[in-house]
Scaffold this motif. Structure first.
Motif, PDB file in Angstrom:
ATOM      1  N   ARG A   8       0.834  -1.199   0.000  1.00  0.00           N
ATOM      2  CA  ARG A   8       0.000   0.000   0.000  1.00  0.00           C
ATOM      3  C   ARG A   8       0.871   1.251   0.000  1.00  0.00           C
ATOM      4  O   ARG A   8       2.013   1.219   0.436  1.00  0.00           O
ATOM      5  CB  ARG A   8      -0.886   0.025   1.247  1.00  0.00           C
ATOM      6  CG  ARG A   8      -1.869  -1.127   1.324  1.00  0.00           C
ATOM      7  CD  ARG A   8      -2.416  -1.273   2.713  1.00  0.00           C
ATOM      8  NE  ARG A   8      -1.307  -1.704   3.575  1.00  0.00           N
ATOM      9  CZ  ARG A   8      -1.314  -1.669   4.887  1.00  0.00           C
ATOM     10  NH1 ARG A   8      -2.357  -1.239   5.528  1.00  0.00           N
ATOM     11  NH2 ARG A   8      -0.274  -2.077   5.594  1.00  0.00           N
ATOM     12  N   TYR A  35      -4.011   3.321  -9.049  1.00  0.00           N
ATOM     13  CA  TYR A  35      -4.326   2.934  -7.675  1.00  0.00           C
ATOM     14  C   TYR A  35      -5.812   3.135  -7.406  1.00  0.00           C
ATOM     15  O   TYR A  35      -6.493   3.860  -8.126  1.00  0.00           O
ATOM     16  CB  TYR A  35      -3.563   3.809  -6.669  1.00  0.00           C
ATOM     17  CG  TYR A  35      -2.073   3.622  -6.663  1.00  0.00           C
ATOM     18  CD1 TYR A  35      -1.451   2.835  -5.702  1.00  0.00           C
ATOM     19  CD2 TYR A  35      -1.268   4.256  -7.599  1.00  0.00           C
ATOM     20  CE1 TYR A  35      -0.071   2.683  -5.680  1.00  0.00           C
ATOM     21  CE2 TYR A  35       0.109   4.113  -7.588  1.00  0.00           C
ATOM     22  CZ  TYR A  35       0.691   3.325  -6.626  1.00  0.00           C
ATOM     23  OH  TYR A  35       2.059   3.177  -6.599  1.00  0.00           O
ATOM     24  N   ARG A  36      -6.256   2.521  -6.328  1.00  0.00           N
ATOM     25  CA  ARG A  36      -7.611   2.792  -5.836  1.00  0.00           C
ATOM     26  C   ARG A  36      -7.509   3.192  -4.376  1.00  0.00           C
ATOM     27  O   ARG A  36      -6.607   2.731  -3.652  1.00  0.00           O
ATOM     28  CB  ARG A  36      -8.533   1.591  -6.014  1.00  0.00           C
ATOM     29  CG  ARG A  36      -8.251   0.432  -5.107  1.00  0.00           C
ATOM     30  CD  ARG A  36      -9.337  -0.657  -5.185  1.00  0.00           C
ATOM     31  NE  ARG A  36      -9.036  -1.726  -4.265  1.00  0.00           N
ATOM     32  CZ  ARG A  36      -9.265  -1.690  -2.962  1.00  0.00           C
ATOM     33  NH1 ARG A  36      -9.808  -0.642  -2.406  1.00  0.00           N
ATOM     34  NH2 ARG A  36      -8.945  -2.710  -2.182  1.00  0.00           N
ATOM     35  N   LEU A  37      -8.416   4.046  -3.953  1.00  0.00           N
ATOM     36  CA  LEU A  37      -8.462   4.457  -2.552  1.00  0.00           C
ATOM     37  C   LEU A  37      -8.957   3.274  -1.731  1.00  0.00           C
ATOM     38  O   LEU A  37     -10.040   2.757  -1.959  1.00  0.00           O
ATOM     39  CB  LEU A  37      -9.393   5.661  -2.383  1.00  0.00           C
ATOM     40  CG  LEU A  37      -9.497   6.231  -0.975  1.00  0.00           C
ATOM     41  CD1 LEU A  37      -8.162   6.803  -0.516  1.00  0.00           C
ATOM     42  CD2 LEU A  37     -10.581   7.312  -0.930  1.00  0.00           C
ATOM     43  N   ALA A  38      -8.155   2.844  -0.767  1.00  0.00           N
ATOM     44  CA  ALA A  38      -8.497   1.672   0.046  1.00  0.00           C
ATOM     45  C   ALA A  38      -8.935   2.053   1.454  1.00  0.00           C
ATOM     46  O   ALA A  38      -9.491   1.227   2.170  1.00  0.00           O
ATOM     47  CB  ALA A  38      -7.296   0.730   0.115  1.00  0.00           C
ATOM     48  N   PHE A  84      -3.820   3.814  -0.352  1.00  0.00           N
ATOM     49  CA  PHE A  84      -4.045   3.355  -1.725  1.00  0.00           C
ATOM     50  C   PHE A  84      -3.430   1.974  -1.950  1.00  0.00           C
ATOM     51  O   PHE A  84      -2.396   1.647  -1.366  1.00  0.00           O
ATOM     52  CB  PHE A  84      -3.406   4.323  -2.717  1.00  0.00           C
ATOM     53  CG  PHE A  84      -4.002   5.688  -2.700  1.00  0.00           C
ATOM     54  CD1 PHE A  84      -5.130   5.981  -3.448  1.00  0.00           C
ATOM     55  CD2 PHE A  84      -3.427   6.703  -1.945  1.00  0.00           C
ATOM     56  CE1 PHE A  84      -5.687   7.255  -3.425  1.00  0.00           C
ATOM     57  CE2 PHE A  84      -3.955   7.977  -1.929  1.00  0.00           C
ATOM     58  CZ  PHE A  84      -5.099   8.254  -2.677  1.00  0.00           C
ATOM     59  N   THR A  85      -4.069   1.212  -2.833  1.00  0.00           N
ATOM     60  CA  THR A  85      -3.504  -0.045  -3.308  1.00  0.00           C
ATOM     61  C   THR A  85      -3.503   0.004  -4.840  1.00  0.00           C
ATOM     62  O   THR A  85      -4.384   0.599  -5.451  1.00  0.00           O
ATOM     63  CB  THR A  85      -4.322  -1.265  -2.844  1.00  0.00           C
ATOM     64  OG1 THR A  85      -5.666  -1.119  -3.267  1.00  0.00           O
ATOM     65  CG2 THR A  85      -4.278  -1.420  -1.331  1.00  0.00           C
ATOM     66  N   THR A 139      -5.439   7.683  -8.821  1.00  0.00           N
ATOM     67  CA  THR A 139      -6.293   6.888  -9.721  1.00  0.00           C
ATOM     68  C   THR A 139      -5.682   6.867 -11.119  1.00  0.00           C
ATOM     69  O   THR A 139      -5.600   5.801 -11.755  1.00  0.00           O
ATOM     70  CB  THR A 139      -7.721   7.456  -9.747  1.00  0.00           C
ATOM     71  OG1 THR A 139      -8.252   7.416  -8.413  1.00  0.00           O
ATOM     72  CG2 THR A 139      -8.619   6.654 -10.672  1.00  0.00           C
ATOM     73  N   ILE A 186      -6.437  11.944  -4.746  1.00  0.00           N
ATOM     74  CA  ILE A 186      -7.156  10.724  -5.140  1.00  0.00           C
ATOM     75  C   ILE A 186      -7.190  10.605  -6.659  1.00  0.00           C
ATOM     76  O   ILE A 186      -6.948   9.528  -7.217  1.00  0.00           O
ATOM     77  CB  ILE A 186      -8.569  10.708  -4.530  1.00  0.00           C
ATOM     78  CG1 ILE A 186      -8.485  10.577  -3.008  1.00  0.00           C
ATOM     79  CG2 ILE A 186      -9.406   9.571  -5.132  1.00  0.00           C
ATOM     80  CD1 ILE A 186      -9.795  10.831  -2.281  1.00  0.00           C
ATOM     81  N   ASP A 187      -7.460  11.711  -7.351  1.00  0.00           N
ATOM     82  CA  ASP A 187      -7.492  11.702  -8.813  1.00  0.00           C
ATOM     83  C   ASP A 187      -6.125  11.334  -9.390  1.00  0.00           C
ATOM     84  O   ASP A 187      -6.026  10.513 -10.304  1.00  0.00           O
ATOM     85  CB  ASP A 187      -7.945  13.064  -9.335  1.00  0.00           C
ATOM     86  CG  ASP A 187      -8.011  13.098 -10.852  1.00  0.00           C
ATOM     87  OD1 ASP A 187      -8.768  12.294 -11.437  1.00  0.00           O
ATOM     88  OD2 ASP A 187      -7.283  13.912 -11.458  1.00  0.00           O
ATOM     89  N   THR A 221      -4.275  -1.026  -8.553  1.00  0.00           N
ATOM     90  CA  THR A 221      -5.439  -1.726  -9.102  1.00  0.00           C
ATOM     91  C   THR A 221      -5.037  -2.958  -9.888  1.00  0.00           C
ATOM     92  O   THR A 221      -5.815  -3.878 -10.004  1.00  0.00           O
ATOM     93  CB  THR A 221      -6.272  -0.791  -9.986  1.00  0.00           C
ATOM     94  OG1 THR A 221      -5.429  -0.214 -10.981  1.00  0.00           O
ATOM     95  CG2 THR A 221      -6.916   0.307  -9.169  1.00  0.00           C
TER      96      THR A 221
END
Length: 139
Positions: free
Chosen positions: A82, A117-120, A134-135, A113, A109-110, A137
């Motif tokens: 992460r 990554y995605r917000l975890a 984040f992790t 992305t 976050i944008d 994707t």
């Protein structure tokens, strides 16, 4: 101490004097598992697939090409790894940098992305900063 005798902390900084300070402090405190790394502004210089967590504190807003940097961070993560970004809320605060140096959490976050990554998670821990986990994707 938090990672135990078999773990390591890779402490990256772009400022040579701070990397040297990290080395000196680790030696003073007898922490052989703290490894200072002299990073550059566009490359964290972390070993491939070596990190469970990359923690970036009050620094994300200093990076120029954050999407490219985040893509490089993905290579440093172990499977299931992460990235945690802690940075200043974009509002007037009694501490921290001027408002025009701060990034809104939505922008971070944008960018993450865009980097794959995605917000975890987003624990509410600090009064003046956001914490975003984040992790990747895809690996």
């Amino acid at each position: 101490r938090a990672v135990g005798a078999s773990g390591a902390v890779l402490a990256a900084d772009t400022e040579p004097a701070l990397a040297e300070h990290l080395r000196h402090r680790a030696e003073q405190e007898g922490l052989a598992n703290v490894v200072p790394i002299l990073a550059s502004a566009d490359n964290p210089r972390l070993p491939a697939a070596a990190s469970d967590v990359v923690l970036i504190v009050d620094t994300w807003h200093h990076l120029d090409d954050r999407v490219k940097y985040a893509r490089r961070l993905a290579a440093a993560l172990k499977p299931g790894g992460r990235v945690a970004i802690v940075d200043w809320q974009k509002r007037e605060l009694p501490v921290g940098p001027p408002l025009d140096h701060k990034l809104a959490r939505e922008q971070v976050i944008d960018e993450m992305t865009q980097a794959g990554y995605r917000l975890a998670g987003e624990p509410d821990l600090l009064p003046y900063q956001y914490v975003l986990l984040f992790t990747p994707t895809a690996r």
